[in-house]
Write an enzyme that holds these catalytic residues in place. Sequence first.
Site, PDB file in Angstrom:
ATOM      1  N   GLY A  16      14.893  43.857  29.762  1.00  0.00           N
ATOM      2  CA  GLY A  16      15.300  45.051  29.026  1.00  0.00           C
ATOM      3  C   GLY A  16      16.488  44.766  28.116  1.00  0.00           C
ATOM      4  O   GLY A  16      17.045  43.665  28.083  1.00  0.00           O
ATOM      5  N   ARG A  71       4.827  43.381  35.750  1.00  0.00           N
ATOM      6  CA  ARG A  71       4.042  42.938  34.594  1.00  0.00           C
ATOM      7  C   ARG A  71       4.652  41.712  33.912  1.00  0.00           C
ATOM      8  O   ARG A  71       3.959  40.986  33.193  1.00  0.00           O
ATOM      9  CB  ARG A  71       3.865  44.071  33.583  1.00  0.00           C
ATOM     10  CG  ARG A  71       5.119  44.522  32.878  1.00  0.00           C
ATOM     11  CD  ARG A  71       4.822  45.611  31.853  1.00  0.00           C
ATOM     12  NE  ARG A  71       6.023  46.104  31.212  1.00  0.00           N
ATOM     13  CZ  ARG A  71       6.766  47.099  31.671  1.00  0.00           C
ATOM     14  NH1 ARG A  71       6.423  47.711  32.798  1.00  0.00           N
ATOM     15  NH2 ARG A  71       7.858  47.495  31.035  1.00  0.00           N
ATOM     16  N   ARG A 102      26.450  55.686  41.346  1.00  0.00           N
ATOM     17  CA  ARG A 102      27.784  56.070  40.875  1.00  0.00           C
ATOM     18  C   ARG A 102      28.425  57.139  41.743  1.00  0.00           C
ATOM     19  O   ARG A 102      29.650  57.196  41.867  1.00  0.00           O
ATOM     20  CB  ARG A 102      27.718  56.553  39.416  1.00  0.00           C
ATOM     21  CG  ARG A 102      27.506  55.426  38.427  1.00  0.00           C
ATOM     22  CD  ARG A 102      27.466  55.940  37.004  1.00  0.00           C
ATOM     23  NE  ARG A 102      27.083  54.866  36.076  1.00  0.00           N
ATOM     24  CZ  ARG A 102      26.577  55.065  34.872  1.00  0.00           C
ATOM     25  NH1 ARG A 102      26.402  56.308  34.433  1.00  0.00           N
ATOM     26  NH2 ARG A 102      26.247  54.054  34.103  1.00  0.00           N
ATOM     27  N   CYS A 121      28.856  54.710  29.765  1.00  0.00           N
ATOM     28  CA  CYS A 121      29.482  54.045  28.614  1.00  0.00           C
ATOM     29  C   CYS A 121      30.392  54.973  27.810  1.00  0.00           C
ATOM     30  O   CYS A 121      31.408  54.534  27.267  1.00  0.00           O
ATOM     31  CB  CYS A 121      28.409  53.429  27.715  1.00  0.00           C
ATOM     32  SG  CYS A 121      27.120  54.563  27.196  1.00  0.00           S
ATOM     33  N   SER A 177      22.150  52.673  20.154  1.00  0.00           N
ATOM     34  CA  SER A 177      21.870  51.636  21.143  1.00  0.00           C
ATOM     35  C   SER A 177      22.086  52.126  22.565  1.00  0.00           C
ATOM     36  O   SER A 177      21.539  51.561  23.517  1.00  0.00           O
ATOM     37  CB  SER A 177      22.738  50.396  20.885  1.00  0.00           C
ATOM     38  OG  SER A 177      24.108  50.734  20.912  1.00  0.00           O
ATOM     39  N   GLY A 178      22.856  53.205  22.706  1.00  0.00           N
ATOM     40  CA  GLY A 178      23.055  53.783  24.030  1.00  0.00           C
ATOM     41  C   GLY A 178      21.800  54.367  24.625  1.00  0.00           C
ATOM     42  O   GLY A 178      21.719  54.594  25.836  1.00  0.00           O
ATOM     43  N   HIS A 201      30.593  53.731  20.461  1.00  0.00           N
ATOM     44  CA  HIS A 201      30.744  55.158  20.748  1.00  0.00           C
ATOM     45  C   HIS A 201      32.129  55.614  20.302  1.00  0.00           C
ATOM     46  O   HIS A 201      33.147  54.981  20.633  1.00  0.00           O
ATOM     47  CB  HIS A 201      30.599  55.432  22.247  1.00  0.00           C
ATOM     48  CG  HIS A 201      29.201  55.342  22.760  1.00  0.00           C
ATOM     49  ND1 HIS A 201      28.101  55.190  21.942  1.00  0.00           N
ATOM     50  CD2 HIS A 201      28.722  55.397  24.042  1.00  0.00           C
ATOM     51  CE1 HIS A 201      27.008  55.155  22.701  1.00  0.00           C
ATOM     52  NE2 HIS A 201      27.356  55.273  23.961  1.00  0.00           N
TER      53      HIS A 201
END
Length: 365
Positions: free
Chosen positions: A14, A40, A118, A158, A189-190, A253
Amino acid sequence: MSDKINVGVLGATGMVGQRYIKLLENHPWFTVTYVAASPRSAGKPYKEAVKNRWLIGADIPAAVADLTVQDANDAKAALGKCRFVFSALEMGKDEIKALEAAYAAEGIPVVSNASANRWTEDVPMLIPEINFAHLDVIAEQKKHHGWDKGFIAVKPNCSLQTYMMPLYALQKAGYPVKRMIVTTLQAVSGAGYPGVPSFDMIDNIVPFIGGEEEKTEKECLKILGTVKNGKIENAAGPIVSSTCTRVPVIDGHTASVNIEFDLPEDKKPSLDEIRKVWADFSSLPQELALPSAPAHPIVYREEENRPQPNRDRDTEKGMACVLGRLRKCNVFDVKFVALSHNTKRGAALGGILNAELLKAKGFFD
């Protein structure tokens, strides 16, 4: 013979997993010897598993390209191949929680980017410059589960990393914050890859990111909390109200932050005092000279139009919180703009810094 620690990456195919692979290339302490992903991808050489979807730079690191991808669901397969794993798993929270526990039960520590643990009360959610003392809870975590060498440590969302260090620096200097209003402008991209459809992002701002405002408002309380009776107790404040938006920026960000101090008027810091607190801020990662730690964790820009993602996100190799536009607020006390690199400090490199702190404190011995 290398004395580096062998490490694994779960969810290695990923976007965040790929960034781990790239950032760990030539790391002075760690070397990737184990990669795992979904069934996979299992059984394929890593370079085949990510063929046509490698996103981080031109080339796959040569040392990892020919590693055979294992099934991340099989924790036992990692035994003897790595001393700990970075978790960049992308699946349901309950599945991630169970799988990370399975690795820890096998004696393999887990340094996680995932959100599943978390809010587990005996799992530290680390920003190393702020709550390194939360490492004390790991002994109780291991005792609670009957784990020997395994444990779980996570990093926070993030978007928090844009403002948590300047907030903590002020609190540590004796300027407690009562209330905050935070408006985030978060990079695409987050959302991972392929992320938000281009028709939704080009010439547009999306004023909603599922679950993000709740994380922004609550996770800071655990980070600022204390270890008591074998668990982390949340701090009582500050009260945070947030609005989280997605903007057409690739990485970085940004947050607009308004804060009110929990102090009498004559005890509140001046703008110059606040800037000095930020300029002087340093913490344990800097003291230990951890490889990924920024020399200056908080960087203040004096220009009136900074920070900007395109110009400032890679400050201190993407690990600094870059601030600017500190000024008086007509509603609260002061306001400023903050920026952090969401896929470096906010993701994989932040996870690597967590691992460096754990290593320096002997948790992988």
